[in-house]
Design a protein around this motif. Structure first.
Motif, PDB file in Angstrom:
ATOM      1  N   PHE A 129       0.854  -1.187   0.000  1.00  0.00           N
ATOM      2  CA  PHE A 129       0.000   0.000   0.000  1.00  0.00           C
ATOM      3  C   PHE A 129       0.896   1.246   0.000  1.00  0.00           C
ATOM      4  N   ARG A 130       0.264   2.386  -0.195  1.00  0.00           N
ATOM      5  CA  ARG A 130       0.986   3.644  -0.057  1.00  0.00           C
ATOM      6  C   ARG A 130       0.088   4.636   0.699  1.00  0.00           C
ATOM      7  N   CYS A 131      -0.387   4.246   1.885  1.00  0.00           N
ATOM      8  CA  CYS A 131      -1.280   5.127   2.651  1.00  0.00           C
ATOM      9  C   CYS A 131      -0.625   6.496   2.795  1.00  0.00           C
ATOM     10  N   PHE A 132      -1.377   7.553   2.507  1.00  0.00           N
ATOM     11  CA  PHE A 132      -0.719   8.866   2.375  1.00  0.00           C
ATOM     12  C   PHE A 132      -0.164   9.378   3.701  1.00  0.00           C
ATOM     13  N   TYR A 133      -0.724   8.865   4.825  1.00  0.00           N
ATOM     14  CA  TYR A 133      -0.262   9.336   6.131  1.00  0.00           C
ATOM     15  C   TYR A 133       0.947   8.539   6.624  1.00  0.00           C
ATOM     16  N   CYS A 134       1.408   7.597   5.798  1.00  0.00           N
ATOM     17  CA  CYS A 134       2.454   6.671   6.243  1.00  0.00           C
ATOM     18  C   CYS A 134       3.632   6.586   5.288  1.00  0.00           C
ATOM     19  N   MET A 135       3.373   6.674   3.988  1.00  0.00           N
ATOM     20  CA  MET A 135       4.439   6.480   3.000  1.00  0.00           C
ATOM     21  C   MET A 135       4.286   7.489   1.866  1.00  0.00           C
ATOM     22  N   PRO A 136       5.386   7.814   1.162  1.00  0.00           N
ATOM     23  CA  PRO A 136       5.228   8.653  -0.030  1.00  0.00           C
ATOM     24  C   PRO A 136       4.617   7.829  -1.161  1.00  0.00           C
ATOM     25  N   GLU A 137       4.018   8.508  -2.133  1.00  0.00           N
ATOM     26  CA  GLU A 137       3.386   7.782  -3.238  1.00  0.00           C
ATOM     27  C   GLU A 137       4.430   7.019  -4.059  1.00  0.00           C
ATOM     28  N   GLU A 138       5.568   7.683  -4.265  1.00  0.00           N
ATOM     29  CA  GLU A 138       6.639   7.057  -5.056  1.00  0.00           C
ATOM     30  C   GLU A 138       7.977   7.344  -4.411  1.00  0.00           C
ATOM     31  N   GLY A 139       8.993   6.646  -4.878  1.00  0.00           N
ATOM     32  CA  GLY A 139      10.361   6.992  -4.510  1.00  0.00           C
ATOM     33  C   GLY A 139      10.826   6.454  -3.171  1.00  0.00           C
ATOM     34  N   MET A 140      10.087   5.512  -2.616  1.00  0.00           N
ATOM     35  CA  MET A 140      10.525   4.922  -1.347  1.00  0.00           C
ATOM     36  C   MET A 140      11.676   3.951  -1.644  1.00  0.00           C
ATOM     37  N   THR A 141      12.750   4.022  -0.889  1.00  0.00           N
ATOM     38  CA  THR A 141      13.777   2.985  -1.075  1.00  0.00           C
ATOM     39  C   THR A 141      13.698   2.008   0.093  1.00  0.00           C
ATOM     40  N   PHE A 142      13.858   0.741  -0.232  1.00  0.00           N
ATOM     41  CA  PHE A 142      13.694  -0.280   0.791  1.00  0.00           C
ATOM     42  C   PHE A 142      15.033  -0.905   1.144  1.00  0.00           C
ATOM     43  N   LEU A 143      15.056  -1.525   2.294  1.00  0.00           N
ATOM     44  CA  LEU A 143      16.281  -2.149   2.785  1.00  0.00           C
ATOM     45  C   LEU A 143      16.645  -3.353   1.919  1.00  0.00           C
ATOM     46  N   PRO A 144      17.951  -3.536   1.641  1.00  0.00           N
ATOM     47  CA  PRO A 144      18.345  -4.783   0.974  1.00  0.00           C
ATOM     48  C   PRO A 144      18.113  -5.969   1.914  1.00  0.00           C
ATOM     49  N   HIS A 145      17.878  -7.145   1.330  1.00  0.00           N
ATOM     50  CA  HIS A 145      17.487  -8.301   2.151  1.00  0.00           C
ATOM     51  C   HIS A 145      18.487  -8.638   3.246  1.00  0.00           C
ATOM     52  N   ASP A 146      19.787  -8.507   2.921  1.00  0.00           N
ATOM     53  CA  ASP A 146      20.762  -8.945   3.945  1.00  0.00           C
ATOM     54  C   ASP A 146      20.843  -7.982   5.129  1.00  0.00           C
ATOM     55  N   GLU A 147      20.197  -6.842   5.015  1.00  0.00           N
ATOM     56  CA  GLU A 147      20.194  -5.919   6.164  1.00  0.00           C
ATOM     57  C   GLU A 147      19.031  -6.175   7.113  1.00  0.00           C
ATOM     58  N   ILE A 148      18.077  -6.950   6.625  1.00  0.00           N
ATOM     59  CA  ILE A 148      16.897  -7.233   7.454  1.00  0.00           C
ATOM     60  C   ILE A 148      17.194  -8.401   8.384  1.00  0.00           C
ATOM     61  N   LEU A 149      16.728  -8.296   9.618  1.00  0.00           N
ATOM     62  CA  LEU A 149      16.965  -9.389  10.560  1.00  0.00           C
ATOM     63  C   LEU A 149      16.336 -10.668  10.040  1.00  0.00           C
ATOM     64  N   THR A 150      17.065 -11.769  10.192  1.00  0.00           N
ATOM     65  CA  THR A 150      16.510 -13.078   9.821  1.00  0.00           C
ATOM     66  C   THR A 150      15.532 -13.510  10.917  1.00  0.00           C
ATOM     67  N   TYR A 151      14.713 -14.526  10.604  1.00  0.00           N
ATOM     68  CA  TYR A 151      13.818 -15.059  11.638  1.00  0.00           C
ATOM     69  C   TYR A 151      14.634 -15.568  12.830  1.00  0.00           C
ATOM     70  N   GLU A 152      15.761 -16.178  12.540  1.00  0.00           N
ATOM     71  CA  GLU A 152      16.601 -16.697  13.631  1.00  0.00           C
ATOM     72  C   GLU A 152      17.021 -15.557  14.573  1.00  0.00           C
ATOM     73  N   GLU A 153      17.381 -14.422  13.974  1.00  0.00           N
ATOM     74  CA  GLU A 153      17.807 -13.278  14.808  1.00  0.00           C
ATOM     75  C   GLU A 153      16.621 -12.700  15.598  1.00  0.00           C
ATOM     76  N   ILE A 154      15.477 -12.602  14.920  1.00  0.00           N
ATOM     77  CA  ILE A 154      14.291 -12.078  15.627  1.00  0.00           C
ATOM     78  C   ILE A 154      13.936 -13.002  16.794  1.00  0.00           C
ATOM     79  N   VAL A 155      13.981 -14.302  16.529  1.00  0.00           N
ATOM     80  CA  VAL A 155      13.622 -15.275  17.577  1.00  0.00           C
ATOM     81  C   VAL A 155      14.591 -15.158  18.761  1.00  0.00           C
TER      82      VAL A 155
END
Ligand code: SAM
Ligand code: SF4
Length: 327
Positions: A24-50
């Motif tokens: 989604f791109r809810c206007f009160y939460c995110m810009p309509e375009e141009g959002m950059t997202f984290l690369p996968h290896d920067e996101i915590l794995t399930y093992e790390e979250i656990v």
């Protein structure tokens, strides 16, 4: 044992963002375009979250929320749910989702032990829904809510952001809907966490105004809830329908706050509005012992400030949007 901050608040609630991505791109939460997202290896794995869940459980945490971004974009979320319940089968665990993937996922999540789901739906009008979320998927969200009910989730809570000159007419509509369906609808005051930094106090539909709008459908009575529940809950006196307000702006609940947050890339935030973050990923990936991480978490909680300063001149809006923090 519990994690106490310097203001006597004990912490036992962790909100975990599993992704910063969203469909989604809810206007009160995110810009309509141009959002950059984290690369996968920067996101915590399930093992790390656990591991973080296990360590915080050892520190006395009992309440957890999975959120994002859109948490159901993360593959096999039911696997994370299952592993979390293995740590503490009695854990109070809830998921907050925009609902689009619930038709596919509701049964799997229920099968993994999840019982509480909060589904975001700002409007019961298809066109207004599109205007607010910038996605034409109203019917899928309604199907998601039905899928959650069919899978057995109870209670089903619906979250609606309330905005001045935009969602007033949703109030009686949602009230009637709650009375018909039994879903609890909670209205959230618009908070300064939007991408365009266009939040203004005047755009907040206040708790007082929300309650006035809801009263048109019948007399409300307060429901006693947990003191650290951010929602103030009401039911209609005839016993049909439950509504609530989350009034972070006009009635801040910082004094009873018991939560901290973990962002998708492993930053601990002691407040939704923090401008400082504490990186736990470096410890998780750097070989820190369990004891060292627990001590670090206790030190982090002690840095928590007494409250947010929304509406005051000292307030600084965080750089991150709600989607990147984990709402
Ligand atoms: N994507 C999921 C969803 O929408 O339910 C989970 C993440 S979303 C960031 C969590 C909640 O934050 C949603 O209920 C959303 O409406 C709310 N939210 C986002 N931006 C907000 C804002 N600026 N003010 C108030 N609530 C906001
Ligand atoms: Fe996505 Fe939820 Fe933010 Fe809407 S509120 S853009 S669904 S993260």
């Amino acid at each position: 044992m519990s994690l106490m901050d310097n203001y006597g608040r004990a912490h036992d609630d962790l909100r975990i963002s599993v992704t910063d991505r969203c469909n989604f791109r809810c206007f009160y939460c995110m810009p309509e375009e141009g959002m950059t997202f984290l690369p996968h290896d920067e996101i915590l794995t399930y093992e790390e979250i656990v591991r973080v869940v296990r360590l915080t459980t050892e520190l006395g945490f009992t309440s957890y929320h999975l959120t994002g971004g859109e948490p159901l974009l993360r593959r096999d979320l039911d696997e994370l749910v299952r592993q979390m319940f293995e740590i503490n089968p009695k854990m109070d665990l809830a998921l907050t989702t925009n609902g689009v993937y619930l038709p596919e996922m509701a049964k799997r999540l229920y099968g993994a032990g999840l019982r509480r789901v909060n589904i975001s739906l700002d409007s019961l009008d298809e066109n207004k829904f599109l205007l607010m979320t910038r996605r034409n998927v109203f019917k899928q969200v309604m199907a998601g809510i039905e899928a959650a009910a069919e899978a057995g989730f109870s209670p089903i809570k619906i979250n609606a952001v309330a905005l001045k000159n935009l969602t007033e007419e949703e109030l009686p509509r949602f009230a009637r809907w709650s009375r018909e369906t039994g879903y609890a609808v909670r209205f959230i005051e618009y908070m300064p966490l939007d991408a365009d930094q266009s939040w203004q106090r005047e755009k907040v539909l206040t708790a007082e105004e929300i309650l006035e709008g809801l009263s048109s459908e019948g007399e409300l009575e307060l429901v006693n809830g947990h003191p650290s529940d951010p929602a103030t809950r009401y039911r209609y006196k005839d016993g049909k329908g439950e509504v609530g307000v989350i009034a972070s702006v006009t009635r801040p609940f910082c004094e009873t706050c018991n939560r901290i947050r973990l962002t998708a890339e492993g930053e601990i935030r002691t407040c939704l509005f923090s401008t400082v973050e504490h990186n736990i990923k470096t410890l998780l990936r750097g070989g820190a012992t369990d004891e060292a991480i627990k001590k670090w978490l206790a030190d982090v909680v002690r840095t928590k400030t007494p409250g947010h300063l929304i509406g005051q001149k000292e307030f600084v809006q965080p750089d991150r949007t709600m989607s990147a923090i984990g709402g």
